[in-house]
Design an enzyme around this catalytic site. Structure first.
Site, PDB file in Angstrom:
ATOM      1  N   ASN A   1      -4.718   7.471 -12.920  1.00 20.73           N
ATOM      2  CA  ASN A   1      -3.833   7.091 -14.019  1.00 20.73           C
ATOM      3  C   ASN A   1      -3.764   8.164 -15.098  1.00 20.73           C
ATOM      4  O   ASN A   1      -2.763   8.843 -15.241  1.00 20.73           O
ATOM      5  CB  ASN A   1      -4.278   5.758 -14.632  1.00 20.73           C
ATOM      6  CG  ASN A   1      -3.505   4.574 -14.061  1.00 20.73           C
ATOM      7  OD1 ASN A   1      -2.662   4.737 -13.180  1.00 20.73           O
ATOM      8  ND2 ASN A   1      -3.801   3.398 -14.544  1.00 20.73           N
TER       9      ASN A   1
ATOM     10  N   ASP B   1      -4.542  10.410 -33.418  1.00 20.48           N
ATOM     11  CA  ASP B   1      -5.607   9.617 -32.804  1.00 20.48           C
ATOM     12  C   ASP B   1      -6.067  10.191 -31.468  1.00 20.48           C
ATOM     13  O   ASP B   1      -7.160   9.855 -31.006  1.00 20.48           O
ATOM     14  CB  ASP B   1      -5.134   8.170 -32.595  1.00 20.48           C
ATOM     15  CG  ASP B   1      -5.172   7.378 -33.891  1.00 20.48           C
ATOM     16  OD1 ASP B   1      -5.698   7.910 -34.894  1.00 20.48           O
ATOM     17  OD2 ASP B   1      -4.673   6.238 -33.904  1.00 20.48           O
TER      18      ASP B   1
ATOM     19  N   ASP C   1      -4.322  -3.526 -10.232  1.00 24.86           N
ATOM     20  CA  ASP C   1      -4.284  -2.069 -10.284  1.00 24.86           C
ATOM     21  C   ASP C   1      -5.670  -1.480 -10.511  1.00 24.86           C
ATOM     22  O   ASP C   1      -5.970  -0.379 -10.031  1.00 24.86           O
ATOM     23  CB  ASP C   1      -3.338  -1.616 -11.399  1.00 24.86           C
ATOM     24  CG  ASP C   1      -1.885  -1.925 -11.067  1.00 24.86           C
ATOM     25  OD1 ASP C   1      -1.592  -2.208  -9.889  1.00 24.86           O
ATOM     26  OD2 ASP C   1      -1.045  -1.891 -11.989  1.00 24.86           O
ATOM     27  N   GLY C   2      -6.524  -2.190 -11.251  1.00 27.69           N
ATOM     28  CA  GLY C   2      -7.880  -1.696 -11.470  1.00 27.69           C
ATOM     29  C   GLY C   2      -8.674  -1.561 -10.181  1.00 27.69           C
ATOM     30  O   GLY C   2      -9.482  -0.638 -10.032  1.00 27.69           O
TER      31      GLY C   2
END
Length: 532
Positions: free
Chosen positions: A375, A405, A296-297
């Protein structure tokens, strides 16, 4: 009351004879009749009433006034309906003429003349039959005709919208079609809301499976591969050789891959690459198809190369999970042969367009270059030990203040990535929407949201924040957001089309089953206690 006016009623007491007569079909005759009728009613009402006038006559005059108004509205409605029907008939005849011209282009002159003679005979003898066929076509969506339930934006047909880009296209052209109930229709189905007779109905939705069909053969192909992998490098060289020898395609690769190929053999001198950022920005005008070798990267990296329109991507799985890589490298010859031949099912993966607006900017037009993400964009506290403090707005409406966070703004394609790990939902990639997912919020009631695709989200660091925030885009291009800085996100107009092995739904379900082992559980034993 004058006797002449009273004699205008018929023996049954139904009022003026003009009202009881049947209305002609001509709209102008209706208007003229109504004019005289209303004039008679006005004269009747304006006369000086006689002493001891009966109340029934007053009620009768009011009834005549109401009937005149109703007839006027009916005539106006009829004229409007006739005008609308004439306009739709004109559009239908125009579209049918265009379709016939396209068919004649592929025929010889003799065949065209025969078709014209046959059409004349058919028009002279089968007028009622043609009207029946037109009515049937307005009820059922045919494959090649104009659907009556389509909305034509700005008076343009869908064929006009597709003809303009084809004239300026310098590379292989293709068209997208939406499958409808198992059939393939070449027309774009717009979302329609009908409110006829007070009933709201949605029909002809465009969120069905999309199919890509080449109108001209692809000529140029770009291969992008995962770095630092010996197996990927060997497969890349083998694929480049096969595409050149068997498919006669022009091949583009990255400069890194170009060096690797030339170091292996001088045979690969025919391979093309780019030298600077300017050539990268013009890749979409040269490349017909993109092939990725990795996970996917690699798909994310390939999508980031195109700042505007993206060619169709064929992703081969050479990574770990592979939510966006349905094809197996062992069968790359059969896969590429099928894709190049077409048609193929594709998934349109939406992207987010992000802008960073600094506090020092005088207005919102003084912003940094846009960043496109496939993404997600993440705003977190970075190395600071303090909670993030982020003010969030949706179309200028205050949403909430994030204390925790951080925050994730994700596409539906990224719903199986960082957003899923933070508690967000898994969403089908063709569902248009923006996921609003907090990261470890300091509130138990702060649950994730899914917002519609047309909204604009603004995340701003307030001036009373204890520390700056950090934004990362698809896991890279990290930027600091100081107090007063803002990040603006909206849906980008250029989706990423990725090829499907079967269809988008099957590939999505298979990826979450194989990659996440979704709902994998040992089957309950059948020999336990039972309800009697």
């Amino acid at each position: 009351m004058a006797p002449s006016k009273l004699n205008s009623t018929d023996p049954h007491g139904n009022g003026d004879a003009n009202f009881s007569s049947s209305q002609p079909d001509n709209g102008s005759s209706d208007s003229l009749t109504l004019f005289h009728s209303e004039k008679a009613v006005q004269e009747l009402l304006q006369q000086t009433p006689i002493q001891q006038t009966d109340d029934h006559l007053i009620e009768f005059s009011e009834a005549l006034r109401t009937v005149a108004k109703a007839l006027r509205r009916a005539a106006e409605g009829k004229a409007s309906a006739q005008a609308e029907a004439a306009e739709w008939k004109r559009r239908f005849e125009l579209e049918r003429a265009r379709n016939q011209q396209r068919e004649h282009k592929g025929k010889s002159p003799g065949e065209c003349n025969a078709d014209i003679d046959a059409q004349r005979v058919e028009n002279s003898t089968n007028q009622p039959m043609q009207r029946n066929e037109t009515n049937e076509q307005s009820e059922n969506c045919s494959t090649n005709g104009l659907c009556s339930h389509e909305i034509l934006h700005d008076g343009e047909t869908d064929s006009q919208a597709k003809e303009v880009p084809n004239r300026i296209m310098r590379k292989a052209s293709f068209k997208l079609s939406w499958r409808c109930k198992g059939d393939i229709s070449d027309q774009h189905k717009h979302d329609i809301v009908s409110f006829e007779r007070g009933n709201i109905t949605a029909a002809g939705r465009s969120s069905k499976q999309i199919s890509l069909k080449w109108e001209s053969d692809p000529q140029t192909l770009l291969i992008m591969s995962k770095p630092n992998s010996t197996s990927v490098r060997i497969l890349c060289a083998e694929m480049v050789r096969w595409l050149k020898e068997h498919k006669k395609l022009n091949i583009y690769v990255e400069p890194r891959v170009m060096g690797e190929l030339l170091s292996e053999s001088s045979y690969f001198n025919f391979v093309h690459t780019w030298k600077d950022e300017k050539e990268v920005l013009s890749l979409h005008t040269k490349v017909d198809l993109v092939v990725t070798l990795g996970g996917d990267g690699t798909v994310l990296w390939a999508a980031s190369m195109f700042k505007g329109p993206v060619p169709p991507i064929v992703p081969f799985s050479l990574g770990s999970l592979g939510f966006m890589t349905p094809f197996y490298s062992e069968h790359y010859r059969d896969c590429l042969d099928s894709v190049l031949r077409g048609p193929i099912s594709i998934t349109l993966r939406h992207r987010l367009q992000c802008y960073v607006i600094r506090d020092a900017a005088k207005n919102e037009y003084e912003m940094e270059e846009p960043i496109l993400v496939l993404n997600e964009v993440t705003i977190d506290r970075g190395i600071s030990s303090f909670l993030t403090n982020l003010e969030c707005y949706c179309d200028n409406s205050f949403v909430t203040c994030v204390q925790g966070d951080g925050l994730i703004l994700s596409t539906t394609s990224g719903s199986t990535a960082y957003s899923l790990a933070a508690g967000g939902s898994m969403v089908h990639p063709q569902v248009p929407g923006i996921l609003f997912t907090p990261i470890c919020p300091h509130s138990l009631s702060f649950r994730p949201l899914i917002l519609p695709e047309h909204v604009t989200i603004r995340v701003q660091v307030p001036f009373n924040s204890r520390s700056p925030a950090w934004a990362s885009f698809d896991g890279k291009d990290r930027k600091q957001l100081a107090a007063g800085d803002a990040l603006v996100c909206s849906m980008a107009p250029w989706p990423v089309p990725t090829a499907c092995q079967i269809d988008s739904t099957n590939d999505f379900l298979r990826s979450i089953h194989d990659g996440l082992h979704w709902n994998l559980r040992k089957t309950q034993s059948f020999d336990g206690p039972r309800d009697l």
